[in-house]
Design an enzyme around this catalytic site. Sequence first.
Site, PDB file in Angstrom:
ATOM      1  N   TYR A 145      29.803  63.848  15.284  1.00  0.00           N
ATOM      2  CA  TYR A 145      28.292  63.902  14.887  1.00  0.00           C
ATOM      3  C   TYR A 145      27.916  65.191  14.986  1.00  0.00           C
ATOM      4  O   TYR A 145      27.705  65.902  13.841  1.00  0.00           O
ATOM      5  CB  TYR A 145      27.316  62.724  15.774  1.00  0.00           C
ATOM      6  CG  TYR A 145      27.680  61.386  15.395  1.00  0.00           C
ATOM      7  CD1 TYR A 145      28.657  60.864  14.730  1.00  0.00           C
ATOM      8  CD2 TYR A 145      26.507  60.357  16.095  1.00  0.00           C
ATOM      9  CE1 TYR A 145      28.870  59.485  14.542  1.00  0.00           C
ATOM     10  CE2 TYR A 145      26.688  59.085  15.751  1.00  0.00           C
ATOM     11  CZ  TYR A 145      27.723  58.649  14.862  1.00  0.00           C
ATOM     12  OH  TYR A 145      27.772  57.043  14.843  1.00  0.00           O
ATOM     13  N   GLU A 261      25.457  46.295  25.714  1.00  0.00           N
ATOM     14  CA  GLU A 261      24.935  46.338  26.958  1.00  0.00           C
ATOM     15  C   GLU A 261      24.547  48.117  27.393  1.00  0.00           C
ATOM     16  O   GLU A 261      25.410  48.811  27.122  1.00  0.00           O
ATOM     17  CB  GLU A 261      25.640  45.739  28.087  1.00  0.00           C
ATOM     18  CG  GLU A 261      25.020  45.445  29.499  1.00  0.00           C
ATOM     19  CD  GLU A 261      24.896  46.467  30.154  1.00  0.00           C
ATOM     20  OE1 GLU A 261      23.849  46.792  30.600  1.00  0.00           O
ATOM     21  OE2 GLU A 261      25.960  47.330  30.548  1.00  0.00           O
TER      22      GLU A 261
HETATM   23  C1  LIG Z   1      30.156  68.013  27.326  1.00  0.00           C
HETATM   24  C2  LIG Z   1      29.520  67.565  25.977  1.00  0.00           C
HETATM   25  C3  LIG Z   1      30.182  66.548  25.245  1.00  0.00           C
HETATM   26  C4  LIG Z   1      29.718  66.190  24.113  1.00  0.00           C
HETATM   27  N1  LIG Z   1      30.324  65.135  23.251  1.00  0.00           N
HETATM   28  C5  LIG Z   1      29.919  64.692  22.102  1.00  0.00           C
HETATM   29  C6  LIG Z   1      30.694  64.154  21.223  1.00  0.00           C
HETATM   30  O1  LIG Z   1      31.941  63.756  21.354  1.00  0.00           O
HETATM   31  N2  LIG Z   1      30.249  64.157  19.775  1.00  0.00           N
HETATM   32  C7  LIG Z   1      29.271  64.493  19.562  1.00  0.00           C
HETATM   33  O2  LIG Z   1      29.094  64.167  18.112  1.00  0.00           O
HETATM   34  N3  LIG Z   1      28.452  65.082  20.167  1.00  0.00           N
HETATM   35  C8  LIG Z   1      28.757  65.265  21.378  1.00  0.00           C
HETATM   36  N4  LIG Z   1      28.068  66.252  22.208  1.00  0.00           N
HETATM   37  C9  LIG Z   1      26.827  66.874  21.703  1.00  0.00           C
HETATM   38  C10 LIG Z   1      25.240  66.056  22.232  1.00  0.00           C
HETATM   39  O3  LIG Z   1      25.138  65.139  21.703  1.00  0.00           O
HETATM   40  C11 LIG Z   1      24.593  67.411  21.947  1.00  0.00           C
HETATM   41  O4  LIG Z   1      24.969  68.437  22.756  1.00  0.00           O
HETATM   42  C12 LIG Z   1      22.944  67.072  22.248  1.00  0.00           C
HETATM   43  O5  LIG Z   1      22.553  66.033  21.498  1.00  0.00           O
HETATM   44  C13 LIG Z   1      22.028  68.334  22.325  1.00  0.00           C
HETATM   45  O6  LIG Z   1      22.401  69.155  21.098  1.00  0.00           O
HETATM   46  P1  LIG Z   1      22.468  70.348  21.117  1.00  0.00           P
HETATM   47  O7  LIG Z   1      23.503  70.969  22.061  1.00  0.00           O
HETATM   48  O8  LIG Z   1      22.699  70.951  19.746  1.00  0.00           O
HETATM   49  O9  LIG Z   1      21.063  71.074  21.773  1.00  0.00           O
HETATM   50  P2  LIG Z   1      19.843  71.418  20.896  1.00  0.00           P
HETATM   51  O10 LIG Z   1      19.414  70.462  20.125  1.00  0.00           O
HETATM   52  O11 LIG Z   1      20.002  72.676  20.243  1.00  0.00           O
HETATM   53  O12 LIG Z   1      18.815  71.798  22.152  1.00  0.00           O
HETATM   54  C14 LIG Z   1      18.471  72.827  22.869  1.00  0.00           C
HETATM   55  C15 LIG Z   1      17.609  72.654  23.858  1.00  0.00           C
HETATM   56  O13 LIG Z   1      16.251  72.268  22.961  1.00  0.00           O
HETATM   57  C16 LIG Z   1      16.030  71.048  23.630  1.00  0.00           C
HETATM   58  N5  LIG Z   1      15.358  70.422  22.329  1.00  0.00           N
HETATM   59  C17 LIG Z   1      15.876  70.418  21.344  1.00  0.00           C
HETATM   60  N6  LIG Z   1      14.907  69.605  20.348  1.00  0.00           N
HETATM   61  C18 LIG Z   1      13.710  69.368  21.001  1.00  0.00           C
HETATM   62  C19 LIG Z   1      12.607  68.606  21.001  1.00  0.00           C
HETATM   63  N7  LIG Z   1      12.316  68.148  19.670  1.00  0.00           N
HETATM   64  N8  LIG Z   1      11.576  68.420  21.946  1.00  0.00           N
HETATM   65  C20 LIG Z   1      11.650  68.855  23.163  1.00  0.00           C
HETATM   66  N9  LIG Z   1      12.972  69.713  23.354  1.00  0.00           N
HETATM   67  C21 LIG Z   1      14.090  69.939  22.432  1.00  0.00           C
HETATM   68  C22 LIG Z   1      16.752  70.210  24.140  1.00  0.00           C
HETATM   69  O14 LIG Z   1      16.553  69.191  25.040  1.00  0.00           O
HETATM   70  C23 LIG Z   1      17.612  71.374  24.739  1.00  0.00           C
HETATM   71  O15 LIG Z   1      17.334  71.544  25.926  1.00  0.00           O
HETATM   72  C24 LIG Z   1      28.161  66.605  23.439  1.00  0.00           C
HETATM   73  C25 LIG Z   1      27.697  67.646  24.370  1.00  0.00           C
HETATM   74  C26 LIG Z   1      28.183  67.876  25.503  1.00  0.00           C
HETATM   75  C27 LIG Z   1      27.455  69.205  26.145  1.00  0.00           C
END
Ligand SMILES: Cc1cc2nc3c(=O)[nH]c(=O)nc-3n(C[C@H](O)[C@H](O)[C@H](O)COP(=O)(O)OP(=O)(O)OC[C@H]3O[C@@H](n4cnc5c(N)ncnc54)[C@H](O)[C@@H]3O)c2cc1C
Length: 405
Positions: A145, A261
């Site tokens: 994703y 769940e």
């Molecule tokens: C170890 C690990 C494993 C993962 N595994 C998968 C996987 O297998 N498949 C997959 O698809 N994804 C995976 N992910 C992705 C994970 O779902 C995303 O990292 C997560 O959704 C955050 O997105 P981002 O890293 O792009 O951070 P960003 O969205 O860029 O966010 C950066 C910071 O800004 C804050 N922020 C962003 N938007 C807002 C808002 N509207 N209001 C307040 N604060 C906000 C966030 O909380 C964060 O602190 C994984 C991530 C990690 C770290």
Amino acid sequence: MDWNDSAEQAAFRAEVQRFVRERLPAYYRDTAVQRGFIEEAERDWQWDMMYGEGERQGAAQAWATALAERGWGAPHWPREYGGAGLSSMEQFILRWELASADAPVIGGGGTSLLGPTLLVHGTEQQKQQFLAPTLRGEILWAQGYSEPGAGSDLASLQTRAVRDGDEYVINGQKLWTSAGHKANWIFMLVRTDPNAPKHRGISFMLVDMRTPGVSVRPIESMSWRHATNETFYEDVRVPAAQVVGEPNRGWYVGMTLLDFERSSIASAVAQRQQLAQLLEHVLADRSPHRAPLLRAELAERRVEVEVLFNLSLRIASMQAAGMIPNYEASMGKVFSTELTQRVARTGTKVFGLYANLWSTSEPLSPMHAQCTQTYVDRTVGTVTGGSSEIQRNIIATRGLGLPRG
Ligand SMILES: Cc1cc2nc3c(=O)[nH]c(=O)nc-3n(C[C@H](O)[C@H](O)[C@H](O)COP(=O)(O)OP(=O)(O)OC[C@H]3O[C@@H](n4cnc5c(N)ncnc54)[C@H](O)[C@@H]3O)c2cc1C
């Protein structure tokens, strides 16, 4: 609210306990501590079956057979597809008891995310092709994703798939593809109509990771683990029959979570166990200088663990009543992941300088360095699966009725 088991629930719990006593392979009992430190996905028996050797693989096979007899490998799937069709309360009890016995977790992306999605949106051909092999552990799934510019704001994803005859051609990059280096298939969200509003032009596709043009680059975590990856897609050709649901409606397909769940009960059990070990350690340590300072903190953690149990029970009882937990599941996610970090931090304080020991096998490492490793490794818990900030936004708007910021 009465959280005690009803007569039927108590009978089911006893049945699960008996099952675990009789069928959980010795390998899983004996390696419970070490297994706590391997990559999260690789704690699944499916990983052991595909990549394990000798005793590890044999244990996975024996466990898979035992689960399959009752459909407990996918307790939320209907029986006709190899599941058990358990009610959400039975799933909750099953998870609780398996976690208490340190048995391998139920789930993984294949059974918890992809299976329910196929059951609702898949064609009969897709169900036949993918469900049974997923249950048998022959297909291991990664989830594609997130992208460099699309995490919290997932609908901004840019990986393109262009229709060409009976195929789609994918170009783009995914980020944080956990287990992408081991999975043989991936379920992806890709943009099939760049001109549509951003939630609309997305499709949900199943892609064989061995297709030419797919490449995987490792990302090593701050705890020196290789659990996740960047994945790249260059002219990857995918049969159109591997689109799940309608093209361009993939956003809604990807958000499906059939009566699964979602209570965080396994985490509540793990926190309770870890804290119990920590307290045992403190009580055995007669040195007068540390315990009094930490007494209040330990008491706080103890209370918090019970709060997490209550949050979990609340979610389970909502699901049992046919309600869909919404901000309540966000509360459970935030509280459980942040508590995991707090318990580990308290542990490192209890152990003082010994908390610097990283090795799980070093005799001087207290509790096999469990608190130290968790402290470093579970930093990501408050990011994966929706960050704490995003969960708090949900709690604020849907739970407290506050306006959007
Ligand atoms: C170890 C690990 C494993 C993962 N595994 C998968 C996987 O297998 N498949 C997959 O698809 N994804 C995976 N992910 C992705 C994970 O779902 C995303 O990292 C997560 O959704 C955050 O997105 P981002 O890293 O792009 O951070 P960003 O969205 O860029 O966010 C950066 C910071 O800004 C804050 N922020 C962003 N938007 C807002 C808002 N509207 N209001 C307040 N604060 C906000 C966030 O909380 C964060 O602190 C994984 C991530 C990690 C770290």
